[in-house]
Scaffold this motif. Structure first.
Motif, PDB file in Angstrom:
ATOM      1  N   SER A 338       0.854  -1.196   0.000  1.00  8.96           N
ATOM      2  CA  SER A 338       0.000   0.000   0.000  1.00  8.96           C
ATOM      3  C   SER A 338       0.883   1.237   0.000  1.00  8.96           C
ATOM      4  O   SER A 338       1.759   1.391   0.854  1.00  8.96           O
ATOM      5  N   LYS A 374     -12.671   9.466  -0.196  1.00  7.68           N
ATOM      6  CA  LYS A 374     -12.432   8.139  -0.759  1.00  7.68           C
ATOM      7  C   LYS A 374     -12.916   8.170  -2.205  1.00  7.68           C
ATOM      8  O   LYS A 374     -14.071   8.508  -2.469  1.00  7.68           O
ATOM      9  N   VAL A 385      -8.040   2.242  -5.444  1.00 11.07           N
ATOM     10  CA  VAL A 385      -8.802   3.262  -4.736  1.00 11.07           C
ATOM     11  C   VAL A 385      -7.841   4.187  -4.011  1.00 11.07           C
ATOM     12  O   VAL A 385      -6.728   3.799  -3.642  1.00 11.07           O
ATOM     13  N   TRP A 387      -7.564   6.967  -0.908  1.00  7.69           N
ATOM     14  CA  TRP A 387      -8.107   7.554   0.306  1.00  7.69           C
ATOM     15  C   TRP A 387      -7.177   8.686   0.740  1.00  7.69           C
ATOM     16  O   TRP A 387      -5.945   8.564   0.653  1.00  7.69           O
ATOM     17  N   ASN A 405      -4.438   1.296  -2.405  1.00  6.82           N
ATOM     18  CA  ASN A 405      -4.402  -0.159  -2.238  1.00  6.82           C
ATOM     19  C   ASN A 405      -3.506  -0.807  -3.280  1.00  6.82           C
ATOM     20  O   ASN A 405      -3.805  -1.866  -3.831  1.00  6.82           O
ATOM     21  N   ALA A 416      -7.642  -5.133  -1.065  1.00  8.94           N
ATOM     22  CA  ALA A 416      -8.988  -4.578  -1.221  1.00  8.94           C
ATOM     23  C   ALA A 416      -9.044  -3.102  -0.863  1.00  8.94           C
ATOM     24  O   ALA A 416      -9.706  -2.318  -1.546  1.00  8.94           O
ATOM     25  N   GLU A 417      -8.358  -2.707   0.220  1.00  8.86           N
ATOM     26  CA  GLU A 417      -8.385  -1.324   0.694  1.00  8.86           C
ATOM     27  C   GLU A 417      -6.975  -0.876   1.044  1.00  8.86           C
ATOM     28  O   GLU A 417      -6.090  -1.717   1.292  1.00  8.86           O
ATOM     29  N   THR A 421      -6.581   3.794   7.379  1.00  3.40           N
ATOM     30  CA  THR A 421      -7.913   4.372   7.295  1.00  3.40           C
ATOM     31  C   THR A 421      -7.804   5.886   7.120  1.00  3.40           C
ATOM     32  O   THR A 421      -6.742   6.487   7.348  1.00  3.40           O
TER      33      THR A 421
END
Length: 442
Positions: A338, A374, A385, A387, A405, A416-417, A421
């Motif tokens: 990431s 996001k 994606v 963020w 990701n 997936a992410e 966060t």
């Protein structure tokens, strides 16, 4: 091999800033600044280096976010669609056109503005230092400091351009132009950067017009930074135009050795001497002219970012990179790589409304605004994606932290992410450590 300037191989450029930005600004005024939003995004994707980034930041900040703005440069936008032109496309912009009311005797005494070198003279040097072929030169009767056209050696038409510029009195600004980009930001097939006799530095880059490779137009270029602060930038494509034209050949016509010989040609030297010297502004400096806060080094940014990563998540740093004021880490918690990047941007109040005028914006007790977002990635990687946490204090001190990701925006998602966060990104962005690094008073 030609010797550029009187400096020896260890001499430094004068470490004062501003000449390149003055010249680029003058050229943009000469050609017009009617860039659409999509055009601006392409300029960012193509790689704005830090010296040029200050000039464009106010226009670009609202189109790509922190990580997009901080992509490491590939010689800069000035050699492509903004200044160099590439012959034929309707959206191309060229600086080779004549200046209304101007003369054709550009000299170093002209002060600010673009040079008025006859394009025919630029074209003569270009033709003399490339293999035999058919040339269609743009605006051959005009003047400027760049030449562009279409070359055909019988194997397919190719857009080619060469631009001459002053790097500026900033060694940082000049060196950005001849530093190979980071592959985490800009994909390419090959790139070398090395000293040349006479104290200059040369980068030869073989990559793509679009970093996400949505169209496989190849962009090969050679950029020479001379010891006395000039830049010779040559670009070529495997299509008759930089954008909007079908690919006409497998690769651009000139190999790495030919590109190197082209920018090192002695014929450019007398033309470089005709580039105008920017004149410092007269009068007493105002508060707005004060020197900007210092930009921390990539290593310092990376180390600070690493210290602020959330504990207990098993994050391992597997790659890192950055430039002045910007840094990134690629982290892996066992679920896939990431990318996490941070950009520290003082004095951004003039784009506050653009950045924070819409969306879910939170205002903290001290007046700092925070926007969490996001959204899909923008560099073509499948399933990516993006963020982010975007923050700006009342004095315009902006810190943006982004996470993806994937290990690189132009590559497919690896998880997936993102590993962090948006709340964790927010905590990193609001850390007082970033002000301490830049010395920005609250």
């Amino acid at each position: 091999m030609p010797q550029y300037g009187e400096h020896g191989p260890h001499d430094e450029l004068d470490p004062t800033d501003g000449y390149f930005e003055e010249e680029l600004g003058a050229v943009l005024r000469h050609t017009g600044e009617g860039f659409a939003a999509d055009d601006r995004r392409e300029l960012v994707t193509g790689g704005l280096a830090r010296g040029r980034r200050r000039l464009f930041r106010r226009r670009l900040a609202v189109t790509g976010g922190a990580l997009a703005l901080a992509v490491i440069g590939v010689g800069g936008v000035y050699g492509g669609s903004v200044l160099g032109g590439s012959g034929g496309g309707p959206d191309q912009v060229s600086v080779a056109g004549p200046k209304p009311g101007g003369s054709s005797s550009g000299t170093a005494e002209q002060g600010k503005g673009t040079a008025e070198i006859p394009v025919a003279e630029l074209a003569a040097v270009l033709k003399a230092n490339t293999p035999a072929g058919d040339w269609q030169i743009d605006n051959l009767g005009g003047t400027g400091q760049a030449v562009s056209g279409v070359y055909d050696d019988g194997k397919g038409k190719a857009a080619v351009s060469v631009g001459l510029y002053r790097a500026g009195k900033s060694a940082e600004t000049g060196l950005d132009q001849v530093t190979c980009p980071d592959k985490a930001a800009v994909p390419y097939d090959a790139c070398t950067s090395a000293r040349v006799p006479g104290g200059g530095r040369l980068m030869v880059f073989q990559g793509y017009e679009y970093p996400d490779k949505r169209v496989l137009t190849k962009n090969w270029r050679a950029v020479l930074l001379t010891a006395d602060g000039f830049i010779v930038d040559a670009s070529e494509y495997n299509a008759p135009a930089e954008k909007g034209a079908e690919i006409s050949r497998e690769t651009p016509p000139f190999g790495a050795a030919q590109l190197k010989s082209l920018v090192l040609a002695d014929g450019w030297r007398p033309l470089l001497k005709q580039l105008p010297v920017p004149v410092p502004p007269k009068g007493k400096p105002t508060a707005g002219d004060a020197a900007p806060p210092a930009e921390p080094s990539p290593a310092v940014v990376q180390a600070t970012l690493r210290s602020l990563l959330p504990k207990g998540k098993g994050l391992k740093v597997v790659d890192k990179g950055g430039e002045q004021g910007y840094g990134y880490l690629v982290v892996d918690d066992g679920k896939g790589a990431s990318l996490v990047g941070i950009d520290v941007q003082p004095r951004m109040n003039d784009v506050r409304d653009d950045l924070f005028g819409t969306g879910d914006v939170q205002t903290l007790p001290d007046g700092t605004v925070v926007k969490l977002d996001k959204r899909p990635g923008e560099k073509g990687g499948a399933g990516v994606v993006w963020w982010s946490a975007d923050t700006m204090a009342t004095d315009g001190f902006r810190v943006v932290v982004s996470s993806f990701n994937t290990a690189a925006q132009h590559e497919a998602a690896t998880r997936a992410e993102p590993a962090l966060t948006t709340e964790q990104l927010k905590a990193i962005a609001l850390s007082p450590k970033w002000r301490q690094l830049t010395g920005s008073a609250r």
